[in-house]
Design an enzyme around this catalytic site. Structure first.
Site, mmCIF file in Angstrom:
data_model
loop_
_atom_site.group_PDB
_atom_site.id
_atom_site.type_symbol
_atom_site.label_atom_id
_atom_site.label_comp_id
_atom_site.label_asym_id
_atom_site.label_seq_id
_atom_site.Cartn_x
_atom_site.Cartn_y
_atom_site.Cartn_z
ATOM 1 N N PHE A 128 0.874 -1.178 0.000
ATOM 2 C CA PHE A 128 0.000 0.000 0.000
ATOM 3 C C PHE A 128 0.916 1.234 0.000
ATOM 4 C CE2 PHE A 128 -2.702 3.303 1.747
ATOM 5 C CZ PHE A 128 -3.852 3.118 1.001
ATOM 6 N N ASP A 200 2.408 -4.920 8.813
ATOM 7 C CA ASP A 200 1.241 -4.079 8.585
ATOM 8 C C ASP A 200 0.016 -4.995 8.591
ATOM 9 O OD1 ASP A 200 -0.904 -2.651 7.477
ATOM 10 O OD2 ASP A 200 0.417 -1.355 6.307
ATOM 11 N N TYR A 225 -10.359 0.932 11.075
ATOM 12 C CA TYR A 225 -11.606 1.317 10.387
ATOM 13 C C TYR A 225 -12.049 0.301 9.344
ATOM 14 C CZ TYR A 225 -7.947 3.545 7.464
ATOM 15 O OH TYR A 225 -6.817 3.803 6.729
HETATM 16 C C1 PLP Z 1 -1.953 -1.690 4.036
HETATM 17 C C2 PLP Z 1 -2.377 -0.304 4.400
HETATM 18 N N1 PLP Z 1 -1.553 0.487 5.111
HETATM 19 C C3 PLP Z 1 -1.934 1.740 5.455
HETATM 20 C C4 PLP Z 1 -3.179 2.227 5.093
HETATM 21 C C5 PLP Z 1 -3.663 3.614 5.384
HETATM 22 O O1 PLP Z 1 -3.057 4.329 6.365
HETATM 23 P P1 PLP Z 1 -3.743 5.616 6.997
HETATM 24 O O2 PLP Z 1 -4.820 5.120 7.908
HETATM 25 O O3 PLP Z 1 -2.653 6.324 7.675
HETATM 26 O O4 PLP Z 1 -4.375 6.420 5.911
HETATM 27 C C6 PLP Z 1 -4.046 1.429 4.365
HETATM 28 C C7 PLP Z 1 -5.379 1.968 3.973
HETATM 29 O O5 PLP Z 1 -6.154 1.431 3.265
HETATM 30 C C8 PLP Z 1 -3.641 0.139 4.011
HETATM 31 O O6 PLP Z 1 -4.450 -0.639 3.292
#
Ligand code: PLP
Length: 415
Positions: A128, A200, A225
């Site tokens: 991501f 992650d 979320y």
């Molecule tokens: C793998 C991954 N990392 C990070 C994020 C997003 O990070 P943030 O909540 O800081 O926008 C997402 C959002 O879809 C995600 O899928």
């Protein structure tokens, strides 16, 4: 070719589903089949109750006193422990705070700080994007630090792991394809060369059982979320294994991470334990919404979630391939359910238009450029009949060519 499974069989699967009653704990609009809980989880009355209480009783009546009387100040750690139970973390190692992006910045710095003589960060080229952007940001603050990427600098992440690597930032489930990594095996491989690993968990927390402690993971970050249903912009989390707590320093040294925040001292002294990952004042109302969402999980068996997730995604793949196979769809992610998160992606040359047409007909998934249509299956509120009906709509859109209507070509944000 027609699917071998029929509607009666699908209804029987719903009738036998041990998680069936959980659907009543969520609000799902009439006429919508929601297959995007991997992007934004559904709302729940329990969440609104917490929000209502926090706003009308605690804030309105208790005012500033609520930081103590309602436990607001300790919420990041209390919620962290509650969430920790869903990701295989013993108490005291998880804290809820900030955003995933910000938390990536904190943990990458923290990890590199305990491997000061190593200059390589490893990540996935198809990660991501925010993970990569934040890793670039960290590297830019540390002269000589480089970012090496799977798919760019070597075909696999394993081939990038050597004694120069300080930290590996890796997704447990790939956001686009749904590919699931073996956490224990990759963590072990990292440790063999003395590297640390950050997982992650955005696409696994609440989607399937995660065992951070058992896998000997170093750090993890993730959002709340998606499958955890904390609401739009809900605070994220950080996990740090206890064995690192005394050694880690994170650069966003705000007063909430201070050892004595209310002594108002002139210089920073890191607090003990997981609290040192905090920075500043946290969004209390969003935290309380998350509490409502996490309470739902007290009644959920994660093994049942995984079993249903695999069954839902298997069924979806089987039905799509049987009924829509002639229309240019190609499975993008793993065919083996055990190697898959709780989502399924198909490639279609006009995926954007197809997804717009689906959404207009009430089947909500999402699109990821250039040609991925992505469907998330949240076992708490998606049923087998939803899968059946979603595929019926997809088949109809493809067979009739409804997706070709000009209005579906107009770009809007499909998230
Ligand atoms: C793998 C991954 N990392 C990070 C994020 C997003 O990070 P943030 O909540 O800081 O926008 C997402 C959002 O879809 C995600 O899928």
């Amino acid at each position: 070719m027609r699917a071998t499974i029929d509607l009666a069989a699908v209804e029987a699967m719903d009738a036998a589903d041990p998680l069936r009653a959980m659907r009543d704990r969520f609000i799902l609009p009439e006429g919508v089949i929601y297959l995007d809980g991997n992007s934004l989880g559904a709302a729940a009355p329990a969440v609104f109750n917490e929000l209502q209480k926090a706003a009308t009783q605690e804030w309105a009546q208790d005012l500033i006193r609520a930081w103590n009387t309602a436990g607001w100040f300790d919420m990041p750690v209390a919620l962290g422990d509650q969430l920790g139970r869903l990701i295989g973390a013993e108490a005291g190692q998880t804290v809820v705070c900030d955003t995933t992006s910000i938390n990536i910045y904190k943990v990458l710095h923290a990890a590199l700080g305990i491997r000061p003589n190593r200059s390589v960060i490893v990540a996935e080229g198809d990660s991501f994007p925010t993970d990569l952007y934040m890793a670039e940001g960290v590297a830019s603050t540390r002269p000589g630090t480089v970012l090496r990427l799977e798919g760019v600098d070597a075909p696999t992440i394993e081939e990038l792991i050597d004694e120069r690597v300080g930290v590996i930032l890796v997704n447990h489930v790939n956001y686009k394809t749904g590919q699931l990594r073996d956490m224990a095996a990759l963590t072990c491989k990292a440790h063999q060369v003395g590297a640390l690993i950050v997982w992650d968990l955005c696409h696994t927390a609440g989607a399937l059982p995660v065992e951070l402690d058992a896998a000997n993971a170093d750090f993890a970050i993730g959002c709340t979320y998606k499958y955890l249903n904390g609401g739009p912009g809900a605070p994220a989390f950080i996990y740090a294994a206890k064995r690192h707590h005394d050694d880690v320093h994170q650069p966003l040294s705000g007063w909430w991470g201070h050892a004595r925040p209310f002594a108002f001292e002139q210089s920073y002294a890191a607090g003990s334990g997981i609290r040192r990952f905090l920075c500043g004042t946290q969004p209390v109302l969003s935290m309380r919404a998350l509490k409502g969402a996490l309470d739902i999980w007290d009644d959920v068996d994660m093994a049942a979630v995984r079993k249903k997730s695999i069954a839902l995604t298997d069924l979806f793949i089987q039905l799509v391939e049987a009924r829509c196979g002639a229309y240019g769809l190609e499975l993008e992610g793993p065919r083996d359910g055990n190697a898959r998160g709780s989502q399924v992606s198909f490639l279609h040359p006009h995926g954007y238009r197809v997804m717009r047409a689906l959404i207009e007909r009430g089947v909500i998934g999402d699109f990821r450029a250039p040609s991925t249509i992505r469907f998330g299956f949240t076992p708490l509120y998606v049923g087998y009949k939803d899968v059946w009906q979603a595929v019926e709509v997809l088949e109809d859109i493809l067979r009739t060519g409804a997706w070709q209507e000009a209005r579906f070509a107009v770009k809007t944000a499909v998230t």
